[in-house]
Design an enzyme around this catalytic site. Structure first.
Site, PDB file in Angstrom:
ATOM      1  N   PHE A   1       0.890  -1.162  -0.065  1.00 49.15           N
ATOM      2  CA  PHE A   1       0.169  -0.524   0.315  1.00 49.15           C
ATOM      3  C   PHE A   1       0.569   1.174  -0.036  1.00 49.15           C
ATOM      4  O   PHE A   1       0.358   2.714  -0.820  1.00 49.15           O
ATOM      5  CB  PHE A   1      -1.282  -0.134   1.241  1.00 49.15           C
ATOM      6  CG  PHE A   1       0.294   0.275   2.634  1.00 49.15           C
ATOM      7  CD1 PHE A   1      -0.725   2.044   2.910  1.00 49.15           C
ATOM      8  CD2 PHE A   1      -0.250  -0.501   3.741  1.00 49.15           C
ATOM      9  CE1 PHE A   1       0.408   2.430   3.850  1.00 49.15           C
ATOM     10  CE2 PHE A   1       0.901  -0.179   4.186  1.00 49.15           C
ATOM     11  CZ  PHE A   1       0.485   1.231   5.090  1.00 49.15           C
TER      12      PHE A   1
ATOM     13  N   LYS B   1      -1.212  -7.122  -9.237  1.00 45.39           N
ATOM     14  CA  LYS B   1      -2.585  -7.304  -8.243  1.00 45.39           C
ATOM     15  C   LYS B   1      -1.998  -6.163  -7.615  1.00 45.39           C
ATOM     16  O   LYS B   1      -0.815  -6.029  -6.097  1.00 45.39           O
ATOM     17  CB  LYS B   1      -2.168  -8.896  -7.492  1.00 45.39           C
ATOM     18  CG  LYS B   1      -3.678  -9.022  -6.843  1.00 45.39           C
ATOM     19  CD  LYS B   1      -3.781  -8.125  -5.926  1.00 45.39           C
ATOM     20  CE  LYS B   1      -3.232  -8.300  -4.084  1.00 45.39           C
ATOM     21  NZ  LYS B   1      -3.455  -7.594  -3.536  1.00 45.39           N
TER      22      LYS B   1
ATOM     23  N   GLU C   1      -4.991  -3.773  -2.202  1.00 45.63           N
ATOM     24  CA  GLU C   1      -6.045  -3.311  -1.513  1.00 45.63           C
ATOM     25  C   GLU C   1      -6.513  -2.567  -1.340  1.00 45.63           C
ATOM     26  O   GLU C   1      -7.877  -1.930  -1.135  1.00 45.63           O
ATOM     27  CB  GLU C   1      -6.917  -4.849  -1.625  1.00 45.63           C
ATOM     28  CG  GLU C   1      -7.007  -5.051   0.125  1.00 45.63           C
ATOM     29  CD  GLU C   1      -5.505  -5.685   0.597  1.00 45.63           C
ATOM     30  OE1 GLU C   1      -4.616  -5.491  -0.758  1.00 45.63           O
ATOM     31  OE2 GLU C   1      -5.039  -6.509   1.317  1.00 45.63           O
TER      32      GLU C   1
ATOM     33  N   SER D   1       5.356  -6.957   3.041  1.00 47.38           N
ATOM     34  CA  SER D   1       5.884  -7.123   4.526  1.00 47.38           C
ATOM     35  C   SER D   1       6.816  -8.969   4.062  1.00 47.38           C
ATOM     36  O   SER D   1       6.988  -9.669   3.703  1.00 47.38           O
ATOM     37  CB  SER D   1       5.164  -7.612   5.505  1.00 47.38           C
ATOM     38  OG  SER D   1       3.846  -8.605   5.069  1.00 47.38           O
TER      39      SER D   1
ATOM     40  N   CYS E   1       8.794   1.509   3.450  1.00 45.50           N
ATOM     41  CA  CYS E   1      10.480   1.044   3.770  1.00 45.50           C
ATOM     42  C   CYS E   1      11.927   1.268   3.657  1.00 45.50           C
ATOM     43  O   CYS E   1      12.500   0.355   4.729  1.00 45.50           O
ATOM     44  CB  CYS E   1      10.725  -0.472   2.644  1.00 45.50           C
ATOM     45  SG  CYS E   1      11.054   0.315   1.181  1.00 45.50           S
TER      46      CYS E   1
ATOM     47  N   GLU F   1       9.030  -4.496  12.708  1.00 46.02           N
ATOM     48  CA  GLU F   1       9.182  -3.072  12.245  1.00 46.02           C
ATOM     49  C   GLU F   1       7.936  -2.813  12.526  1.00 46.02           C
ATOM     50  O   GLU F   1       6.284  -3.728  12.679  1.00 46.02           O
ATOM     51  CB  GLU F   1       8.554  -3.437  10.607  1.00 46.02           C
ATOM     52  CG  GLU F   1       7.954  -2.336   9.702  1.00 46.02           C
ATOM     53  CD  GLU F   1       8.412  -3.286   8.430  1.00 46.02           C
ATOM     54  OE1 GLU F   1       7.782  -3.658   7.812  1.00 46.02           O
ATOM     55  OE2 GLU F   1       8.982  -2.420   7.257  1.00 46.02           O
TER      56      GLU F   1
HETATM   57  P1  NAD Z   1       1.657  -6.579   3.435  1.00 41.46           P
HETATM   58  O1  NAD Z   1       2.187  -7.742   3.678  1.00 41.46           O
HETATM   59  O2  NAD Z   1       0.438  -6.498   3.902  1.00 41.46           O
HETATM   60  O3  NAD Z   1       1.020  -6.171   1.416  1.00 41.46           O
HETATM   61  C1  NAD Z   1       1.430  -6.370   0.656  1.00 41.46           C
HETATM   62  C2  NAD Z   1       0.439  -7.916  -0.804  1.00 41.46           C
HETATM   63  O4  NAD Z   1       0.848  -8.806  -0.632  1.00 41.46           O
HETATM   64  C3  NAD Z   1      -0.878  -7.115  -0.964  1.00 41.46           C
HETATM   65  O5  NAD Z   1      -0.510  -6.791  -2.453  1.00 41.46           O
HETATM   66  C4  NAD Z   1      -1.900  -7.536  -0.358  1.00 41.46           C
HETATM   67  O6  NAD Z   1      -2.898  -7.660  -0.841  1.00 41.46           O
HETATM   68  C5  NAD Z   1      -1.201  -9.139  -0.635  1.00 41.46           C
HETATM   69  N1  NAD Z   1      -1.278  -9.533   0.825  1.00 41.46           N
HETATM   70  C6  NAD Z   1      -1.386  -9.473   2.246  1.00 41.46           C
HETATM   71  N2  NAD Z   1      -1.396 -10.584   2.740  1.00 41.46           N
HETATM   72  C7  NAD Z   1      -1.763 -11.972   1.809  1.00 41.46           C
HETATM   73  C8  NAD Z   1      -1.285 -13.319   1.818  1.00 41.46           C
HETATM   74  N3  NAD Z   1      -1.570 -13.411   3.544  1.00 41.46           N
HETATM   75  N4  NAD Z   1      -0.979 -13.629   1.090  1.00 41.46           N
HETATM   76  C9  NAD Z   1      -1.093 -13.494  -0.426  1.00 41.46           C
HETATM   77  N5  NAD Z   1      -0.896 -11.968  -0.013  1.00 41.46           N
HETATM   78  C10 NAD Z   1      -1.195 -11.382   0.845  1.00 41.46           C
HETATM   79  O7  NAD Z   1       2.241  -5.760   3.147  1.00 41.46           O
HETATM   80  P2  NAD Z   1       1.429  -3.458   3.132  1.00 41.46           P
HETATM   81  O8  NAD Z   1       1.297  -3.565   4.926  1.00 41.46           O
HETATM   82  O9  NAD Z   1       0.655  -3.466   2.359  1.00 41.46           O
HETATM   83  O10 NAD Z   1       3.090  -2.746   3.171  1.00 41.46           O
HETATM   84  C11 NAD Z   1       3.720  -2.850   3.900  1.00 41.46           C
HETATM   85  C12 NAD Z   1       5.255  -3.460   3.706  1.00 41.46           C
HETATM   86  O11 NAD Z   1       5.548  -3.618   3.118  1.00 41.46           O
HETATM   87  C13 NAD Z   1       5.855  -2.713   4.580  1.00 41.46           C
HETATM   88  O12 NAD Z   1       6.867  -4.496   5.586  1.00 41.46           O
HETATM   89  C14 NAD Z   1       7.017  -2.339   4.062  1.00 41.46           C
HETATM   90  O13 NAD Z   1       8.467  -2.912   4.783  1.00 41.46           O
HETATM   91  C15 NAD Z   1       7.096  -2.856   2.542  1.00 41.46           C
HETATM   92  N6  NAD Z   1       7.617  -2.896   1.864  1.00 41.46           N
HETATM   93  C16 NAD Z   1       9.523  -3.465   1.402  1.00 41.46           C
HETATM   94  C17 NAD Z   1       9.875  -2.329   0.468  1.00 41.46           C
HETATM   95  C18 NAD Z   1      10.906  -2.890   0.002  1.00 41.46           C
HETATM   96  O14 NAD Z   1      11.489  -2.880  -1.290  1.00 41.46           O
HETATM   97  N7  NAD Z   1      11.899  -3.796   0.771  1.00 41.46           N
HETATM   98  C19 NAD Z   1       8.908  -1.080  -0.182  1.00 41.46           C
HETATM   99  C20 NAD Z   1       7.921  -0.911   0.362  1.00 41.46           C
HETATM  100  C21 NAD Z   1       7.192  -1.706   1.466  1.00 41.46           C
END
Ligand code: NAD
Length: 515
Positions: free
Chosen positions: A166, A190, A193, A243, A298, A400
């Site tokens: 997000f 994808k 959401e 994450s 991040c 985090e």
């Molecule tokens: P998230 O992991 O909750 O979601 C990321 C994606 O995975 C979304 O599209 C979500 O719909 C999908 N997803 C969520 N739960 C899932 C599951 N159980 N099974 C399959 N798919 C699933 O992350 P977020 O809250 O949207 O974003 C924040 C996180 O992203 C933080 O941890 C941040 O550090 C990380 N981030 C990392 C970088 C990097 O390059 N290292 C860059 C940006 C954000």
């Protein structure tokens, strides 16, 4: 069109209609199935502003097969013509920067100026990809054996997938889709959401730029859609950012299905302040890097390591004064430095970590809990929080938090500070503030972290370098964008060729060697 409204706890009502945010398949907006959906909020007001329909496995299948149909034509399109689409895409993003930034701010909550910066950083990846004919050039060696030439080339993979978080709904999708598509792949995205409108608008701009239908499809969804993408036999590669627990899951599932995968995860980025640092510069850097975008980056700095008690005392005093006067408000308001968090649930989770820090014995110097923003009482706000005397065994240090919470850890020496960053399970970004070249050089050389800053608080590499952390911050072998992005989205072929006019070798039953 069907519309829905849901309360934050998920109960649905159609009384007060809000629009669905469409998928984009075959260049067309579509809703497909809308049995399940996720609420999208304006975090500044706390009101629901839209709903993202959750794709079923059948919807995902339709999007992948459509992308597969588009692959034959797109992969055969000469790189120069694909580059021309990128040039038009770049121009359209420039023309629509303000629109995209406002869409981001309205659903994510970051301030509009910060959202413009996000669009700009994504745009730079498109600019890099405008050079795709050059980037795809292979190698050629004449006469590797008598009359034999050898050359290598890079070919697209097929249908590639992106799954994005997000916190950067325009920039992170561009990290992936621009190199993938420029290299001749087709792509199914994808997005998160939680804030998908800017991503869909971005995809529409690529269609307007001349990408044929199916080259980029966008499907919304949750785990159901993601799992369908990961298991789909026509999907060749998956690029994920999110994450750490989900990144690990994506990595393992893709390996199980035999797919190429890169999966970037979470972070706990340290900024080391040496006794000889320019303290004003360090405080400026920390304030922007810890509280910009409400800490939902991040590459945000969430740990400041002060070397020496005098450094720590001076740092905490100056930081506290700045954190207390942070201008927090609605993302579209003028002069605001920090907006709300993305959802009420996330705000509550971050505030919960502040409770944990207090119970663990850290000193809460500035408490942002309970902040109210006049006229936006329903918004998902949390004021800046500052902890001092945080120690490595505390949960607020280990985990985090992903919010506007900065922890100060006191270290006695450079080696102790370096060891903190080295031993932390995450290894995304790190920075050192010092005037001493020796310390800086040693730090850069020894630290076990993927992206390093020297007197630079957020060392995000530019588009022509590659982005990626170490340890629990990234799974897979290749990083995002730059040449690593081109390599990830292509497979290498090496050709050894001889023409009949050359020397007749006859049949050889031993391993061929150069004679
Ligand atoms: P998230 O992991 O909750 O979601 C990321 C994606 O995975 C979304 O599209 C979500 O719909 C999908 N997803 C969520 N739960 C899932 C599951 N159980 N099974 C399959 N798919 C699933 O992350 P977020 O809250 O949207 O974003 C924040 C996180 O992203 C933080 O941890 C941040 O550090 C990380 N981030 C990392 C970088 C990097 O390059 N290292 C860059 C940006 C954000």
């Amino acid at each position: 069109m069907t519309s829905v409204l849901s309360t934050p706890d998920g109960a649905a009502s159609t009384d007060d209609a809000v629009p669905f945010i469409h998928h984009l398949i075959g260049g067309q907006r579509t809703l497909a199935h809308v049995d399940r959906w996720g609420a999208v909020y304006n975090p500044s007001t706390g009101q629901q502003s839209g709903a993202a329909p959750f794709a079923t496995p059948a919807d995902v299948d339709a999007a992948v097969l459509d992308a597969e149909r588009a692959f034959a034509g797109w992969s055969a399109t000469p790189p120069l013509r694909r580059a021309r689409v990128m040039f038009r895409f770049k121009q359209l993003i420039e023309e629509h920067t303000d629109e995209l930034a406002r869409l981001i701010a309205a659903e994510h909550g970051k301030v509009v100026a910060d959202a413009r910066g996000e669009v700009q950083r994504g745009l730079e990846v498109v600019e890099f990809c405008c050079g795709i004919p050059h980037l795809l050039k292979g190698e050629f060696s004449e006469n590797v054996g008598t009359g034999i030439d050898s050359y290598s080339l890079r070919q697209p993979l097929g249908v590639c997938v992106g799954i994005t978080p997000f916190n950067f709904p325009v920039m992170v999708p561009l990290w992936m889709l621009a190199p993938a598509i420029a290299c001749g792949n087709t792509f199914v995205l994808k997005p998160s959401e939680k804030d998908p409108s800017s991503t869909v608008r971005l995809a529409e701009l690529l269609v307007e730029a001349g990408a044929p239908p199916g080259v980029l499809n966008v499907v919304h969804g949750d785990k159901v859609a993601v799992d369908a993408l990961l298991a789909h036999p026509r999907v060749q590669a998956v690029s994920f950012v999110g994450s750490t627990p989900i990144a690990r899951y994506i990595y393992e599932t893709c390996a199980h299905h035999g797919k190429r995968v890169q999966a970037m995860g979470g972070a706990k980025n340290h900024l080391i302040v040496m006794p000889d640092a320019d303290l004003d510069q360090a405080v400026d850097g920390l304030i922007g890097a810890a509280y910009g975008s409400a800490g939902e980056r991040c590459m945000a700095i969430s740990v400041a390591v002060a070397v020496g008690q005098a450094t720590a005392d001076a740092l905490v005093e100056r930081l506290a004064a700045r954190v207390r006067t942070l201008k927090v408000g609605a993302s579209a308001s003028d002069g605001v430095e920090m907006g709300p968090l993305v959802t009420a649930a996330h705000r509550d989770k971050v505030a919960g970590y502040v409770d944990v820090g207090v119970s663990e014995g850290a000193t809460l110097v500035v408490d942002g809990r309970g902040l109210r923003v006049d006229g936006h009482e329903g918004g998902f706000f949390l004021g800046g929080c500052l902890f001092d005397r945080v120690t490595p065994e505390m949960r607020i240090y280990q985990e985090e938090i992903f919010g506007p919470v900065l922890s100060v850890v006191r270290a006695a020496t450079f080696d102790e500070a370096l060891a903190l960053a080295d031993r932390h399970p995450f290894g995304n970004g790190v920075s050192i503030y010092t005037r001493d070249g020796d310390s800086a050089r040693e730090f850069v050389s020894r630290v076990q972290v993927g992206m390093v800053g020297v007197n630079v608080p957020i060392p995000v590499p530019l588009a022509f370098y590659s982005f990626g952390g170490w340890k629990q911050s990234a799974f897979g072998d290749m990083n995002q964008h730059g040449m690593e992005g081109v390599r990830f989205f292509t497979k290498q072929k090496t050709v050894t060729s001889r023409w009949p006019t050359g020397i007749r070798a006859g049949s050889e039953f031993v391993m061929p060697v150069m004679k």
